[in-house]
Write an enzyme that holds these catalytic residues in place. Structure first.
Site, mmCIF file in Angstrom:
data_model
loop_
_atom_site.group_PDB
_atom_site.id
_atom_site.type_symbol
_atom_site.label_atom_id
_atom_site.label_comp_id
_atom_site.label_asym_id
_atom_site.label_seq_id
_atom_site.Cartn_x
_atom_site.Cartn_y
_atom_site.Cartn_z
ATOM 1 N N HIS A 100 3.670 6.821 -6.829
ATOM 2 C CA HIS A 100 2.999 8.044 -7.259
ATOM 3 C C HIS A 100 3.954 9.234 -7.151
ATOM 4 O O HIS A 100 3.955 10.126 -8.015
ATOM 5 C CB HIS A 100 1.769 8.264 -6.374
ATOM 6 C CG HIS A 100 0.680 9.065 -7.013
ATOM 7 N ND1 HIS A 100 -0.513 9.329 -6.376
ATOM 8 C CD2 HIS A 100 0.588 9.690 -8.214
ATOM 9 C CE1 HIS A 100 -1.290 10.054 -7.159
ATOM 10 N NE2 HIS A 100 -0.638 10.295 -8.279
ATOM 11 N N HIS A 109 1.830 4.456 -2.911
ATOM 12 C CA HIS A 109 1.945 5.908 -2.746
ATOM 13 C C HIS A 109 3.327 6.379 -3.196
ATOM 14 O O HIS A 109 3.462 7.424 -3.838
ATOM 15 C CB HIS A 109 1.758 6.285 -1.278
ATOM 16 C CG HIS A 109 0.338 6.284 -0.798
ATOM 17 N ND1 HIS A 109 -0.673 6.952 -1.459
ATOM 18 C CD2 HIS A 109 -0.233 5.722 0.302
ATOM 19 C CE1 HIS A 109 -1.806 6.800 -0.795
ATOM 20 N NE2 HIS A 109 -1.566 6.053 0.272
ATOM 21 N N HIS A 167 0.831 -1.208 0.000
ATOM 22 C CA HIS A 167 0.000 0.000 0.000
ATOM 23 C C HIS A 167 0.868 1.262 0.000
ATOM 24 O O HIS A 167 0.708 2.136 -0.866
ATOM 25 C CB HIS A 167 -0.924 -0.018 1.226
ATOM 26 C CG HIS A 167 -1.806 1.177 1.344
ATOM 27 N ND1 HIS A 167 -3.143 1.140 1.009
ATOM 28 C CD2 HIS A 167 -1.566 2.455 1.764
ATOM 29 C CE1 HIS A 167 -3.676 2.334 1.205
ATOM 30 N NE2 HIS A 167 -2.744 3.150 1.674
ATOM 31 N N GLU A 168 1.774 1.356 0.958
ATOM 32 C CA GLU A 168 2.610 2.560 1.050
ATOM 33 C C GLU A 168 3.558 2.682 -0.136
ATOM 34 O O GLU A 168 3.871 3.784 -0.586
ATOM 35 C CB GLU A 168 3.378 2.572 2.371
ATOM 36 C CG GLU A 168 2.504 2.576 3.614
ATOM 37 C CD GLU A 168 1.473 3.690 3.639
ATOM 38 O OE1 GLU A 168 1.726 4.752 3.022
ATOM 39 O OE2 GLU A 168 0.415 3.505 4.265
#
Length: 680
Positions: free
Chosen positions: A478, A475, A471-472
């Site tokens: 991105h 990010h 999940h992290e």
């Protein structure tokens, strides 16, 4: 004795101009912040007093480029307040926060500056701006309007005062929670830890040793708390730890957040009512994909209706197991849920999370996650020990594109410690931007609180922690792939209900056999994770998924309840909370517990009136990942499209425009319901 130089005021003589953490001391922050404010004030004065007619370059771009020193200092200071803080830094934060808030107010409420911005904005149709320039102009103008630029007289002064109060209260809220978490420890003998796996016994003993104590110590950090609730056989101890966790910041001491909550929600309401909005949610949602509170409630209620029957059936199954084991008069309570759920999962799928740990050794997982990015996007990661870090636990990597060009710096920080807040997050120490033809690349950080290594074993992650890593890291991608002209529009600077798509889409890989087979090997034997164990992971992937969904929906309902208020709140926080989320609750809620006082996301973070974003992003990620499933989970064409249309674009276009360009259509909830087994 000669005074040491302030590293913030000197050129960074480090690889890629990364922060010189090894040189930065607490006493360097305040003078650098003050100098940064002084420099930016001079830059703002130069814009305001420019004799030339206001235009995009001399006003909008000049404002965008202002404050570089202040941004550099406050970014590091703010990040370390979460990742590596201490009492001295927190005291300094309390001192500097009002000054910084007042500085920002002085810019956003500067009438002459806004007059120039408005002059450019009013001529936007006559300007030949490209899409990104137009977005920066719109965002700048809207930002000033939404920060009170149109207010006059007493209203403007009131806005300024309330905004400063808000910044101080949000900081105090976070500090109280960190101190409450750090102050708690449960000391137990090994005989009291019946049911706990060997890995946790080692971890609890290691924690005690680190604190200079005998026996075993359990804390409220997730790697300590979560396994205890899942495996501890002693129900009384489970209840004790559960209540300690869920009553943080409610006690009669200096860390109580009850009054702070009232002030936070009331000030936010008062601030936006000064701007002409009826409630805080209306203000926030103007800049979200959802747009209105009606749309948010429609999503929450749609999911509530779809998942509730299954959630109640899941609870019934866990209750039936508990009754079989403990007798029919046994009442399932929240501190029982993880314990009996784990037993039911073992019974149904023969899957015990502890048997997965040996295959998820942290360095192997890291290689697997990095390798996934290599396979999807062609990028590579190279550790560089010459890059300074802020704690020995932190590693720094250079990230290179497929053609060998430098993309970013990535910091990884995995384990809990006293100076780090709980949870997991991605942030940046430097955004990406393009100036004078030079693409200035970002410095990205992922910070987590994973199981620590013990004296006998390396760090072995739970499957849930593998999910968190993915999940992290989503990010982080991105941020890593950011490719915008302006830092304001770069990387994760997108609508808040779009920011979770890149992170949550990565979680889908956790149950893909092809991905797990690339890295999941037994840390001692090197044996690849058995196919039957992977199948158990896949089979159990939707276990209690509806209960988990309702839990998230309850948080979304609570968030909206706080921020759709049109009148000041002065009631009982616990009573209000329990009423707000009752239709999403499927287990009894003990009277003493309170989530709001530790709900940093909505009280001190960026998710106020935005927690629904996690569920909205699940809708997006299920729909988006279905394209990977259709074309192949490692399909480079799909991955390149996702990078080109989503990850690299930041906030340069409306998120729905970007999403439809990638997916070819608007999203619906069907893919999520299908993935979770709610519909066929």
């Amino acid at each position: 004795m000669t005074e040491t130089k302030n590293p913030f005021l000197e050129p960074y003589n480090t690889p890629h101009h990364t922060p010189p953490f090894h040189l930065i001391k607490v006493e360097h922050y305040e003078p650098a912040i003050r100098e940064g404010m002084k420099e930016q004030n001079e830059e703002i004065d130069a814009i305001v007093n420019n004799a030339e007619k206001p235009n995009f370059q001399n006003t909008i771009v000049a404002l965008e480029r202002s404050g570089s020193l202040l941004e550099r200092v406050t970014t590091i200071f703010g990040n370390l307040l979460s990742a590596e803080t201490n009492d001295e830094m927190q005291e300094l934060a309390e001192k500097m926060m009002p000054l910084l808030a007042e500085h920002n107010n002085s810019i956003s409420l500067n009438e002459k500056l806004f007059a120039r911005i408005k002059a450019v904005y009013d001529r936007k149709d006559q300007l030949t701006l490209n899409g990104e320039d137009s977005m920066l102009l719109q965002k700048t103008y809207d930002g000033f309007i939404r920060s009170g630029a149109n207010l006059q007289g007493e209203a403007k002064e009131k806005y300024r005062r309330l905004n400063t109060e808000l910044s101080v209260l949000a900081l105090r809220f976070s500090q109280n929670l960190l101190k409450e978490t750090n102050n708690y420890e449960l000391s137990l003998t090994t005989s009291q830890l019946e049911g706990l796996p060997e890995s946790m016994l080692e971890s609890y003993a290691q924690t005690a040793k680190e604190k200079g104590k005998e026996g075993n110590i359990i804390t409220l950090d997730a790697p300590s708390f979560v396994p205890f609730m899942k495996y501890c056989k002693d129900r009384t101890l489970r209840q004790q730890l559960y209540m300690a966790y869920n009553t943080q910041c409610t006690h009669d001491n200096e860390y109580n957040n009850m009054d702070i909550i009232k002030q936070l929600v009331n000030i936010r309401m008062e601030l936006i009512q000064l701007l002409g909005y009826s409630n805080y949610a209306e203000y926030v949602l103007k800049k979200r994909m959802a747009e209105t509170e009606e749309s948010v409630y429609q999503l929450l209620n749609q999911l509530l209706e779809a998942y509730s029957p299954t959630a109640h059936q899941e609870v019934k199954e866990v209750e039936e197991l508990a009754h079989r084991l403990e007798g029919n008069d046994f009442q399932l309570m929240p501190w029982d849920w993880a314990y009996y759920s784990e037993k039911l999962k073992n019974e149904k799928f023969k899957l015990n999370e502890e048997e997965l740990r040996p295959y998820f050794e942290l360095s192997q997982v890291k290689q697997g996650v990095f390798g996934l990015a290599t396979r999807l996007y062609g990028i590579t990661f190279k550790e560089n020990k010459e890059i300074p870090v802020y704690h020995p636990d932190v590693d720094a990597y250079e990230v290179f594109d497929e053609d060998g060009s430098f993309l970013a710096v990535l910091y990884t920080d995995f384990h809990p410690r006293a100076g780090k807040r709980s949870g997991a997050w991605m942030t940046s120490y430097k955004e990406q931007w393009i100036e004078n033809g030079i693409n200035s690349r970002p410095h990205i950080s992922v910070t987590m609180n994973f199981s620590k290594p013990s004296a006998e074993k390396p760090a072995l992650l739970t499957f849930s922690e593998v999910n968190t890593f993915l999940h992290e890291f989503g990010h982080a991608l991105h941020g890593i792939f950011a490719n915008s002209t302006y830092a304001t529009l770069s990387g994760t600077s997108v609508y808040w209900d779009f920011v979770e798509l890149p992170s949550q889409i990565m979680e889908n890989f956790a149950i893909e056999k092809e991905f797990l087979n690339t890295f999941a090997k037994h840390y001692r034997t090197g044996e690849q994770i058995p196919a039957q164990l992977i199948q158990k992971i896949v089979d159990a992937s939707n276990f209690n998924i509806a209960y988990t969904c309702l839990r998230q929906l309850s948080f979304g309902l609570l968030d909206m309840a706080w921020y759709t208020r049109k009148t000041p709140f002065d009631g009982d926080v616990r009573t209000y909370e329990k009423e707000a989320w009752k239709k999403a609750q499927v287990l009894p809620s003990p009277a003493e517990t309170c989530m709001s006082v530790q709900f940093s996301h909505i009280m001190a973070g960026g998710y106020s009136a935005g927690y629904y974003s996690y569920k909205w992003a699940e809708v997006l990620d299920a729909d988006a990942f279905s394209l990977f499933k259709e074309k192949g989970i490692f399909n480079r064409e799909v991955a390149d499209s996702f990078r080109r249309n989503i990850l690299s674009k930041g906030g340069t276009e409306h998120p729905m425009t970007l999403y439809k360009r990638f997916r070819g259509k608007e999203p619906g909830i069907e893919a999520l319901l299908r993935r979770n087994g709610i519909i066929n």
